[in-house]
Design an enzyme around this catalytic site. Structure first.
Site, PDB file in Angstrom:
ATOM      1  N   SER A   9       0.837  -1.199   0.000  1.00 24.77           N
ATOM      2  CA  SER A   9       0.000   0.000   0.000  1.00 24.77           C
ATOM      3  C   SER A   9       0.869   1.244   0.000  1.00 24.77           C
ATOM      4  CB  SER A   9      -0.895   0.023   1.237  1.00 24.77           C
ATOM      5  OG  SER A   9      -1.421   1.335   1.383  1.00 24.77           O
ATOM      6  N   HIS A  34      -1.294  -1.355  -4.189  1.00 23.30           N
ATOM      7  CA  HIS A  34      -2.546  -1.059  -3.480  1.00 23.30           C
ATOM      8  C   HIS A  34      -2.610   0.445  -3.222  1.00 23.30           C
ATOM      9  CE1 HIS A  34      -5.967  -2.144  -0.883  1.00 23.30           C
ATOM     10  NE2 HIS A  34      -5.529  -1.218  -0.046  1.00 23.30           N
ATOM     11  N   ASP A  36      -4.730   3.508  -1.637  1.00 25.39           N
ATOM     12  CA  ASP A  36      -5.749   3.831  -0.631  1.00 25.39           C
ATOM     13  C   ASP A  36      -6.251   5.259  -0.813  1.00 25.39           C
ATOM     14  OD1 ASP A  36      -5.985   1.464   1.026  1.00 25.39           O
ATOM     15  OD2 ASP A  36      -3.911   1.840   1.610  1.00 25.39           O
ATOM     16  N   MET A  38      -8.836   8.087   0.420  1.00 26.11           N
ATOM     17  CA  MET A  38      -9.640   8.442   1.607  1.00 26.11           C
ATOM     18  C   MET A  38     -10.161   9.862   1.465  1.00 26.11           C
ATOM     19  SD  MET A  38      -7.250   6.937   4.632  1.00 26.11           S
ATOM     20  CE  MET A  38      -6.410   5.352   4.458  1.00 26.11           C
ATOM     21  N   HIS A  67      -8.409   1.049  -3.614  1.00 25.97           N
ATOM     22  CA  HIS A  67      -9.291   0.810  -2.460  1.00 25.97           C
ATOM     23  C   HIS A  67      -9.909   2.140  -2.053  1.00 25.97           C
ATOM     24  CE1 HIS A  67      -9.434  -0.424   2.115  1.00 25.97           C
ATOM     25  NE2 HIS A  67     -10.637  -0.276   1.593  1.00 25.97           N
ATOM     26  N   MET A  69     -11.979   4.428   0.126  1.00 25.72           N
ATOM     27  CA  MET A  69     -12.586   4.641   1.451  1.00 25.72           C
ATOM     28  C   MET A  69     -13.242   6.014   1.401  1.00 25.72           C
ATOM     29  SD  MET A  69      -9.429   2.950   3.484  1.00 25.72           S
ATOM     30  CE  MET A  69      -8.433   3.155   2.005  1.00 25.72           C
ATOM     31  N   MET A 138     -11.332  -6.140   5.810  1.00 31.49           N
ATOM     32  CA  MET A 138     -10.491  -5.214   6.582  1.00 31.49           C
ATOM     33  C   MET A 138     -10.161  -5.860   7.924  1.00 31.49           C
ATOM     34  SD  MET A 138      -9.867  -2.531   4.745  1.00 31.49           S
ATOM     35  CE  MET A 138      -8.890  -1.752   6.046  1.00 31.49           C
ATOM     36  N   ASP A 176      -6.555  -6.740   4.357  1.00 32.60           N
ATOM     37  CA  ASP A 176      -5.931  -5.418   4.423  1.00 32.60           C
ATOM     38  C   ASP A 176      -5.929  -4.896   5.857  1.00 32.60           C
ATOM     39  OD1 ASP A 176      -5.030  -2.838   3.983  1.00 32.60           O
ATOM     40  OD2 ASP A 176      -6.717  -2.237   2.711  1.00 32.60           O
TER      41      ASP A 176
HETATM   42  C1  DX5 Z   1      -5.995   1.249   5.958  1.00 19.60           C
HETATM   43  C2  DX5 Z   1      -5.625   0.990   4.521  1.00 19.60           C
HETATM   44  C3  DX5 Z   1      -4.575  -0.044   4.402  1.00 19.60           C
HETATM   45  C4  DX5 Z   1      -3.287   0.354   5.071  1.00 19.60           C
HETATM   46  C5  DX5 Z   1      -2.520  -0.852   5.412  1.00 19.60           C
HETATM   47  O1  DX5 Z   1      -7.031   2.148   6.023  1.00 19.60           O
HETATM   48  O2  DX5 Z   1      -6.746   0.552   3.778  1.00 19.60           O
HETATM   49  O3  DX5 Z   1      -4.357  -0.406   3.056  1.00 19.60           O
HETATM   50  O4  DX5 Z   1      -2.504   1.168   4.272  1.00 19.60           O
HETATM   51  O5  DX5 Z   1      -1.400  -0.440   6.127  1.00 19.60           O
HETATM   52  P1  DX5 Z   1      -0.651  -1.422   7.126  1.00 19.60           P
HETATM   53  O6  DX5 Z   1      -0.192  -2.598   6.299  1.00 19.60           O
HETATM   54  O7  DX5 Z   1       0.468  -0.606   7.642  1.00 19.60           O
HETATM   55  O8  DX5 Z   1      -1.648  -1.839   8.162  1.00 19.60           O
HETATM   56 ZN    ZN Z   2      -6.337  -0.427   1.739  1.00 23.34          ZN
END
Ligand code: DX5
Ligand code: ZN
Length: 217
Positions: A9, A34, A36, A38, A67, A69, A138, A176
């Protein structure tokens, strides 16, 4: 047997050098990138959007696993496909029209994943599984990298795997949050096909060694 896919990620990467960070992932042995996204509403953190994805796209030929969010993702999924994603995953909790959103992603020529938070019943995936390419479980509450894998998540992964086998044998189970070299083996045994790892890869001195250890090599 198909080996587990590792998806670092970029949330844990250096945002000032994202092109370079993504370039290094292939030689580090990663399978996917990956990404993320947000929005500060669905989760209490804000990252980046379409432009980041289209700007880093030329820096890698790995699969982009986006991904989302974000609240009501149906408004934006098509633009995340066009930005260069091969998978777009959104949260069940964030979207009133789950079927419609899956349809938009698939019509745009992209694979579709559906994610659930640690406190959402895994069986809520059942009505959608036959339309999905991936179920994302998750194992931390989304929003931040570097959190601890939540106890009890292995059972949720095993349940998701059983449901996928029954309703969507072609689909993948992605896990994840809080994945490390120390817990990866049991997560894979529980049924994960794709492991996301942010801090465990990006904070390692040797990212290739970190990816290999997570894969169990
Ligand atoms: C959390 C994200 C994950 C995160 C994982 O909200 O969706 O993808 O980056 O990070 P680690 O592997 O450090 O938990
Ligand atoms: Zn993620």
């Amino acid at each position: 047997m198909k080996s587990t896919l590792i998806a670092p990620s970029i949330l844990s990467g250096d945002f000032a050098n994202m092109g370079r960070e993504v370039e290094g992932l292939k030689s580090a042995g990663a399978d996917w990138v990956h990404i993320d996204v947000m929005d500060g509403i669905f989760v209490p953190n804000i990252t980046f959007g379409f432009k980041m994805i289209s700007d880093i796209r030329p820096h890698s030929d790995l699969t982009f696993d986006t991904h989302l969010m974000i609240d009501k993702p149906s408004r934006y999924v098509e633009r995340f496909v066009k930005a260069g994603s091969q998978y777009v995953t959104f949260h069940l909790e964030a979207e009133p029209d789950v079927d419609g959103t899956i349809a938009i992603i698939k019509a745009a020529g992209c694979k579709c994943g559906l994610a659930i938070n640690p406190d959402t019943d895994v069986d809520k995936l059942i009505p959608y599984l036959d339309k999905l390419d991936m179920a994302l479980i998750m194992t931390v509450f989304p929003g931040f990298g570097g959190q601890r894998f939540i106890d009890g998540s292995l059972e949720r992964i095993a349940r998701a795997k059983a449901l996928v086998k029954r309703y969507a044998p072609h689909a993948l189970v992605e896990v994840d949050g809080g994945v490390t070299a120390d817990n990866a083996a049991e997560i894979i045994s529980a049924g994960a096909d794709v492991l996301v790892a942010g801090s465990a890869v990006f904070n390692a001195d040797d990212r290739a060694a970190a990816v290999a250890r997570i894969r169990g090599e």
